[in-house]
Design an enzyme around this catalytic site. Structure first.
Site, PDB file in Angstrom:
ATOM      1  CB  SER A 106       8.381   9.132  -9.022  1.00  7.31           C
ATOM      2  OG  SER A 106       9.030   9.257  -7.788  1.00  7.31           O
ATOM      3  CG  ASN A 142       5.867   3.714  -8.361  1.00  7.40           C
ATOM      4  OD1 ASN A 142       6.419   4.458  -7.562  1.00  7.40           O
ATOM      5  ND2 ASN A 142       5.972   2.392  -8.287  1.00  7.40           N
ATOM      6  CD  GLU A 143       9.725   1.722  -7.493  1.00 10.38           C
ATOM      7  OE1 GLU A 143       9.447   0.524  -7.688  1.00 10.38           O
ATOM      8  OE2 GLU A 143      10.135   2.147  -6.397  1.00 10.38           O
ATOM      9  CG  ASN A 144       6.444   1.800 -15.039  1.00 14.11           C
ATOM     10  OD1 ASN A 144       6.519   0.963 -14.148  1.00 14.11           O
ATOM     11  ND2 ASN A 144       5.286   2.234 -15.506  1.00 14.11           N
ATOM     12  CG  HIS A 163      11.449   5.672  -5.707  1.00 17.86           C
ATOM     13  ND1 HIS A 163      10.448   4.917  -6.284  1.00 17.86           N
ATOM     14  CD2 HIS A 163      11.059   6.965  -5.843  1.00 17.86           C
ATOM     15  CE1 HIS A 163       9.499   5.724  -6.750  1.00 17.86           C
ATOM     16  NE2 HIS A 163       9.850   6.976  -6.493  1.00 17.86           N
TER      17      HIS A 163
END
Length: 826
Positions: A468, A421-423, A486
């Site tokens: 993501s 997530n978001e890395n 996102h």
């Protein structure tokens, strides 16, 4: 093969660190599975961390070491017998000892551990201890050894394989739990056990269901074994001479598993039995469902899609992000999970994304999603941070991935493995993050090499995404035209109308904050007076600039009330409107946009957060907005080529035909313009209709509304924001009537009523209303059903203006001026 749970007689003691005086040399009864906070609460030694400011008062627990101990009776191993001590989950850094001897060490909450106790188990009493080191101390030491790496929050959660949000998040507490959070048992066998069962479920081109069962044995005796695999009424058998085997069972004309709203969810019993000389010595039982799943990422004229394709049919993913449903994980029962998944289905969702800052969920969660047709997007547990790719972290990552892929591979609901997530945008887009690495690894090798290789090896039946958000190639990961996106500019800095700035291919995160229901809020926060800036309230508002963003988000649409209870209601309403606005925008662009996953479905403690359902399981107004916006059929007015356009969304297998009746009318109900538009929307598609000019040109935009209706589906379109509308201050009358199981509240509109809400929990703590955010034109009626186990002494309390209200009162100068009546009790 015998399995014996070791859940009785445990004691907990603080054994190191800043232990308070009243806990020194003191042990308390411990629940296993369980956690240290729950045990200390049960003993009356600490207050509930969820209440008021107790979370901060318990920060001393972050650096304390704990010891769990028990004594159990057993027999020493017989000749040729294997005995293992199994921990399904330890939170987190542990030394395990049996009868004074060290069995081993653990450092990963996301996996299980097995210890051979054949040399240490004795007849009679056996002493078992698990000493848990401070996870924070371990993480700080690991970070010192592997090198500092940026993360979104202060503690080094990225240096330890533990639930990241245990260290605090912008919606969760910083408690850093410790304990034996999954079952503990003793396993004994003198033949062989099934050490791995990995069923790969596919569908052949001719419609036959195929189950390829890959299995491994752990032998205590070198002899011949047979494995018997049964799927429904079909059976396959194989004699095993080595330690691994592969058995295929075909199910002709298999009934397909579908996401909810697209078909049924038939499940087939799968049994794998291990036989020695015709006698069953071990067995594993699962359930499987036959379906195919891919993600369409073939470039098109708009960029790169990201669309789930189940059984050859493209599916719009309607859903939400999922976090652990309680910060204390062992309080999350199957029954609680069932209520939550049912609420998701009740809000017309078909997907939940298990977010990467939490855990691989329990078997119960995936079982329930299998049964209800809820697709599961599964993140690997990496979130908002850079991660070292060196040992010992790398070995732990590989071990947990292998274990959990094998554990979850049989679930038809699981449709995607996602790397993090978001890395990825943290590396490419977040200011200063990339430069801070100074050449150190950051996790890229996990997401693009290690994890996809493991998925390909162990579960080639499902797609994998590196992260993501993610866009292919060298594109920015959060590119709206490619892959997943996102959207946090809305909430962080922009008004929610800016959701329309982008047409993403798949919106995997977007959301807006609001407080929990009034009853939940006042159960846990007791400030006097209670305000948005009172101390305990702020302890439960974890987002940076959270309150400022709430007020900023209100300002273009509604007044910012000075009365706290009205502020609470206004911010809840604005949260609901903001998210629904985004969903309707995304759905109107199907099939270009192929999914909308709201942040977030649930809460893990009583927070001011993005959740639709609060930690006491009560639905917020947002929940009802999701139910409406995700409905199978939707009418929405959207800008197209600079003009408001009516878009009909048909997420249904049947053609949607007929007529849309559109009127422009004033708030008093006088029809000023009307049109009948043809409606012809094929299954699983959208259609747009231009609106005649006379419908879009109000004589008085402050007092008029556009209403479009097709059958029971309708939408309202206003020509100004609430701040600029001339609402009637007394727009409705209402009465209440007792009915079986609760009460019926009947509302009649005398003037236009916008977003009528009934906050029933303010009257009865268990009360749930069937709908909210209902808008009525003059002369219309609506009937709310309130279910509650309480017999109200004053049913008219459901009509109080702080219980039954609408958006009109925020701008019309009154919140208690609506006339209400009451029907006699029956």
């Amino acid at each position: 093969m015998t399995r014996s749970n070791l859940h009785d007689g445990w004691r907990l003691r603080a054994v190191g660190g800043p232990v308070p005086a009243d806990l020194v040399d003191r042990d308390v009864p411990a629940q296993v599975p369980g956690s240290n906070h729950l045990d200390l609460m049960a003993a009356g030694l600490i207050p509930d961390p969820c209440a008021d400011g107790n979370e901060a008062a318990l920060s001393w627990m972050h650096r304390v070491d704990w010891r769990y101990s028990t004594t159990f009776r057993a027999e020493a191993p017989r000749a040729g017998e294997r005995v293992e001590l199994v921990f399904e989950g330890i939170d987190t850094v542990a030394t395990v000892e049996l009868n004074g001897g060290v069995l081993g060490h653990t450092a990963n909450m996301h996996r299980g551990y097995r210890f051979d106790v054949g040399g240490s188990l004795r007849d009679g009493d056996n002493d078992l201890t698990v000493t848990l080191r401070s996870a924070l101390a371990h993480a700080e030491q690991a970070e010192a050894e592997l090198g500092w790496r940026k993360r979104a929050y202060p503690h080094p959660y990225n240096a330890i394989r533990k639930m990241a949000c245990s260290f605090g998040w912008d919606w969760g507490p910083d408690l850093q739990t410790a304990g034996l959070w999954k079952p503990v048992r003793l396993e004994r066998w003198d033949t062989a056990r099934l050490s791995q069962v990995r069923p790969l479920v596919t569908v052949d081109p001719d419609g036959a269901g195929r189950v390829d069962v890959h299995l491994a044995l752990d032998r205590a005796a070198d002899r011949d074994y047979t494995v018997l695999v049964t799927v429904g009424d079909r059976t396959g058998a194989l004699a095993i001479t080595g330690d691994t085997a592969h058995v295929t069972v075909l199910v002709p004309d298999a009934r397909l598993w579908w996401p909810v709203g697209h078909g049924d969810q038939p499940l087939y019993d799968l049994t794998v039995a291990l036989l020695a000389d015709g006698r069953q010595v071990d067995a594993v039982r699962r359930r499987v469902g036959f379906r195919t799943v891919t993600v369409d990422t073939e470039p098109d004229e708009h960029g790169t899609p990201f669309a789930f394709v189940v059984n050859g049919e493209r599916v719009f993913a309607k859903g939400a992000n999922w976090i652990p449903d309680d910060h204390f994980l062992t309080r999350v029962t199957r029954e609680r999970l069932a209520r939550r998944v049912d609420q998701a289905v009740g809000a017309n969702m078909n997907m939940l994304r298990v977010w990467g800052g939490g855990i691989y969920e329990t078997d119960d969660f995936y079982d329930l999603c299998d049964e209800r047709g809820v697709m599961v997007w599964q993140d690997f547990p990496f979130a908002c941070a850079f991660y070292a790719e060196e040992e010992p972290l790398r070995g732990e990552v590989e071990a947990e991935a292998r274990e959990n892929i094998v554990r979850l591979v049989d679930h038809p609901s699981l449709v995607l493995w996602n790397g993090n997530n978001e890395n990825l945008p943290a590396y490419t887009d977040w200011e200063g993050w990339k430069d801070s690495l100074e050449g150190r690894s950051w996790g890229n090798g996990y997401y693009h090499d290690l994890l996809p290789k493991i998925v390909e090896e162990l579960d080639p039946t499902r797609p994998y995404a590196p992260g993501s958000p993610y866009s292919p190639g060298d594109l920015p990961p959060n590119d709206a035209h490619h892959g997943t996106r996102h959207d946090w500019d809305v909430w962080n800095s922009l008004d929610y109308t800016h959701y329309r700035d982008h047409v993403p291919r798949f919106s995997a995160e977007f959301g807006f904050q609001g407080p929990p229901t009034w009853t939940t809020l006042t159960r846990w926060i007791h400030d006097e007076p209670l305000t948005p800036t009172s101390p305990a309230f702020l302890r439960h508002q974890k987002a940076v600039n959270g309150n400022a963003n709430l007020d900023r988000g209100l300002t273009p649409h509604l007044p910012v009330p000075t009365d706290f209870e009205q502020w609470h209601r206004a911010t809840q309403l604005n949260q609901a409107r903001a998210v629904a606005f985004g969903i309707e925008h995304y759905r109107s662009w199907w099939p270009r946009t192929a999914g909308a996953l709201v942040w977030q479905l649930n809460d893990c403690w009583p927070a001011i957060s993005w959740a639709a359902i609060d930690s006491d399981e009560r639905p917020k107004p947002l929940y009802y907005a999701l139910k409406h916006a995700f409905a199978p059929r939707l009418l929405t007015v959207q800008p197209r080529d600079g003009s408001p356009t009516l878009v009909a969304v048909n997420d249904h297998d049947e053609h949607w035909t007929g007529a849309v009746h559109v009127t422009r009318q004033d708030f008093a109900g006088e029809v000023l313009a009307t049109a009948v538009l043809p409606l012809d929307v094929p299954p699983r598609s959208t259609a747009s209709s231009d609106l005649p000019d006379d419908l879009l040109e109000p004589a008085d935009p402050r007092r008029e509304v556009l209403v479009a209706t097709a059958g029971g589906i309708r939408t309202h379109h206003l020509f100004r924001e609430d701040l600029d509308l001339d609402y009637h201050p007394e727009p409705f009358t209402a009465d209440v009537t007792p009915v079986t199981g609760g009460y019926r509240v009947d509302v009649r509109a005398g003037s236009y009523v916008r977003d009528l809400t009934l906050l029933a929990d303010k009257v009865a703590a268990d009360a749930v209303v069937d709908d909210m955010l209902v808008s009525l034109t003059a002369g219309e009626t609506h009937h709310f059903l309130v279910l509650t186990s309480e017999k109200l002494r004053e049913p008219t309390s459901l009509l109080h203006p702080r219980v039954l209200g609408c958006a009109n009162t925020f701008t019309s100068g009154g919140s208690s001026t609506t006339r209400r009546t009451n029907s006699p009790d029956r």
